[in-house]
Design a protein around this motif. Structure first.
Motif, PDB file in Angstrom:
ATOM      1  N   THR A   1       0.815  -1.224   0.000  1.00  0.00           N
ATOM      2  CA  THR A   1       0.000   0.000   0.000  1.00  0.00           C
ATOM      3  C   THR A   1       0.844   1.268   0.000  1.00  0.00           C
ATOM      4  O   THR A   1       0.295   2.362  -0.092  1.00  0.00           O
ATOM      5  CB  THR A   1      -0.960   0.022   1.202  1.00  0.00           C
TER       6      THR A   1
ATOM      7  N   HIS B   1      -6.018   3.460   0.526  1.00  0.00           N
ATOM      8  CA  HIS B   1      -7.166   2.551   0.517  1.00  0.00           C
ATOM      9  C   HIS B   1      -8.337   3.164  -0.256  1.00  0.00           C
ATOM     10  O   HIS B   1      -9.021   2.460  -1.013  1.00  0.00           O
ATOM     11  CB  HIS B   1      -7.574   2.201   1.944  1.00  0.00           C
TER      12      HIS B   1
ATOM     13  N   LEU C   1     -15.906   1.238   5.223  1.00  0.00           N
ATOM     14  CA  LEU C   1     -14.494   0.937   5.424  1.00  0.00           C
ATOM     15  C   LEU C   1     -13.653   2.201   5.309  1.00  0.00           C
ATOM     16  O   LEU C   1     -12.716   2.420   6.081  1.00  0.00           O
ATOM     17  CB  LEU C   1     -14.029  -0.090   4.395  1.00  0.00           C
ATOM     18  N   ALA C   2     -14.001   3.041   4.333  1.00  0.00           N
ATOM     19  CA  ALA C   2     -13.281   4.308   4.158  1.00  0.00           C
ATOM     20  C   ALA C   2     -13.502   5.236   5.349  1.00  0.00           C
ATOM     21  O   ALA C   2     -12.571   5.900   5.814  1.00  0.00           O
ATOM     22  CB  ALA C   2     -13.739   4.982   2.865  1.00  0.00           C
TER      23      ALA C   2
ATOM     24  N   ARG D   1     -13.876   4.450   8.382  1.00  0.00           N
ATOM     25  CA  ARG D   1     -13.133   3.988   9.552  1.00  0.00           C
ATOM     26  C   ARG D   1     -11.621   4.008   9.346  1.00  0.00           C
ATOM     27  O   ARG D   1     -10.867   3.699  10.276  1.00  0.00           O
ATOM     28  CB  ARG D   1     -13.577   2.559   9.901  1.00  0.00           C
ATOM     29  N   ASP D   2     -11.186   4.394   8.178  1.00  0.00           N
ATOM     30  CA  ASP D   2      -9.754   4.456   7.903  1.00  0.00           C
ATOM     31  C   ASP D   2      -9.138   5.628   8.662  1.00  0.00           C
ATOM     32  O   ASP D   2      -9.672   6.742   8.664  1.00  0.00           O
ATOM     33  CB  ASP D   2      -9.522   4.607   6.395  1.00  0.00           C
TER      34      ASP D   2
ATOM     35  N   GLU E   1      -6.635   7.384   7.981  1.00  0.00           N
ATOM     36  CA  GLU E   1      -6.251   8.479   7.093  1.00  0.00           C
ATOM     37  C   GLU E   1      -7.440   9.390   6.828  1.00  0.00           C
ATOM     38  O   GLU E   1      -7.308  10.623   6.758  1.00  0.00           O
ATOM     39  CB  GLU E   1      -5.706   7.927   5.782  1.00  0.00           C
ATOM     40  N   HIS E   2      -8.622   8.811   6.678  1.00  0.00           N
ATOM     41  CA  HIS E   2      -9.835   9.626   6.511  1.00  0.00           C
ATOM     42  C   HIS E   2     -10.069  10.489   7.746  1.00  0.00           C
ATOM     43  O   HIS E   2     -10.372  11.683   7.632  1.00  0.00           O
ATOM     44  CB  HIS E   2     -11.051   8.733   6.272  1.00  0.00           C
TER      45      HIS E   2
END
Length: 259
Positions: A47, A211, A241-242, A244-245, A247-248
């Motif tokens: 990644t 991601h 999912l995004a 909970r990332d 980076e988000h």
């Protein structure tokens, strides 16, 4: 021994170079096909890589098939029709399958002629930047062949059925200016600025969270042929999912404090 695909990494960006200039960067070579598959699998598991650039060594992006081998009936081109059918499946058709599973955005930096399967290879990429010296030809019919690598699928999705039909049924070559007008490429730049232009585009992509980038690319690919309802379902599954990332969360907090 020549490395058929050279890979250079700079930060989150990799540059893949087809390194077979002696044969016009032909992509029917089994060594190249295996190297490309291996590169895809490695990037998919890493990644840290967020954007890729594909270009050709020397003056040609790719001449597609090795025409000399065809003329001399060497390798797969010397097989009987039944065996040759499976040689296509187990040979050059591994390229579109590999790139279909590639999770990272791929930019074609077309540095010269992209002919036959070489033209199709450029169409398999997500984005295309062309040198003013680039040209494109779906030239199979001119030597009595058909696109055996999926070109009829990729080309019309890039430029529409009618223009794809013109290129496929005439085999005629179009220059970089026409490719831009037809939407085959997103931009044409002076030859000496090609790689820097591709890197600039890659950097604009690579600055985004990995991601989210990979999921957005998958949604784009599935939306080519999928129904709206199935695309909505996939987006609904990916979005939590995004959310909970980490980076988000960092970026949305930065956005909130900025406003």
């Amino acid at each position: 021994m020549t490395t058929p695909l050279t890979i250079e990494t700079s930060g989150a960006i990799q540059v893949w170079t087809i390194n077979l200039p002696a044969v016009g960067n032909a992509i029917t070579d089994n060594g190249f096909i295996a190297a490309l598959e291996n590169a895809v699998d490695i990037v998919n598991s890493d990644t840290a890589v967020r954007a890729l650039i594909l270009t050709g060594a020397g003056k040609i992006f790719s001449a597609g098939g090795n025409v000399k081998e065809m003329a001399d009936r060497e390798g797969m081109f010397g097989l009987d029709p039944i065996d040759q059918r499976y040689a296509y499946v187990d040979g050059i058709q591994r390229i579109p399958r590999a790139l279909a599973r590639l999770e990272v955005p791929l930019i074609a930096a077309v540095n010269g002629p992209a002919v036959g399967a070489g033209c199709d290879l450029a169409m398999m990429c997500d984005l295309r930047v062309a040198s003013e010296r680039a040209s494109f030809a779906e030239s199979f019919v001119q030597i009595g062949l058909v696109p055996g690598d999926g070109g009829t699928w990729f080309l019309q999705r890039a430029i529409g059925y009618e223009r794809a039909a013109e290129m496929t049924l005439t085999g005629d070559r179009i220059d970089a200016t026409t490719a831009l007008e037809w939407g085959l490429v997103t931009r044409v730049v002076p030859h000496d600025e090609l790689l820097s232009a591709a890197i600039d585009l890659a950097e604009r992509i690579a600055k985004n969270p990995p991601h989210a980038l990979r999921m957005a690319k998958r949604l784009l690919q599935e939306s080519r042929t999928g129904l709206l309802e199935s695309t909505l379902g996939m987006a609904a599954a990916m979005q939590p999912l995004a959310h909970r990332d980490a980076e988000h969360e960092r970026r949305i907090e930065k956005w909130r404090t900025r406003s």
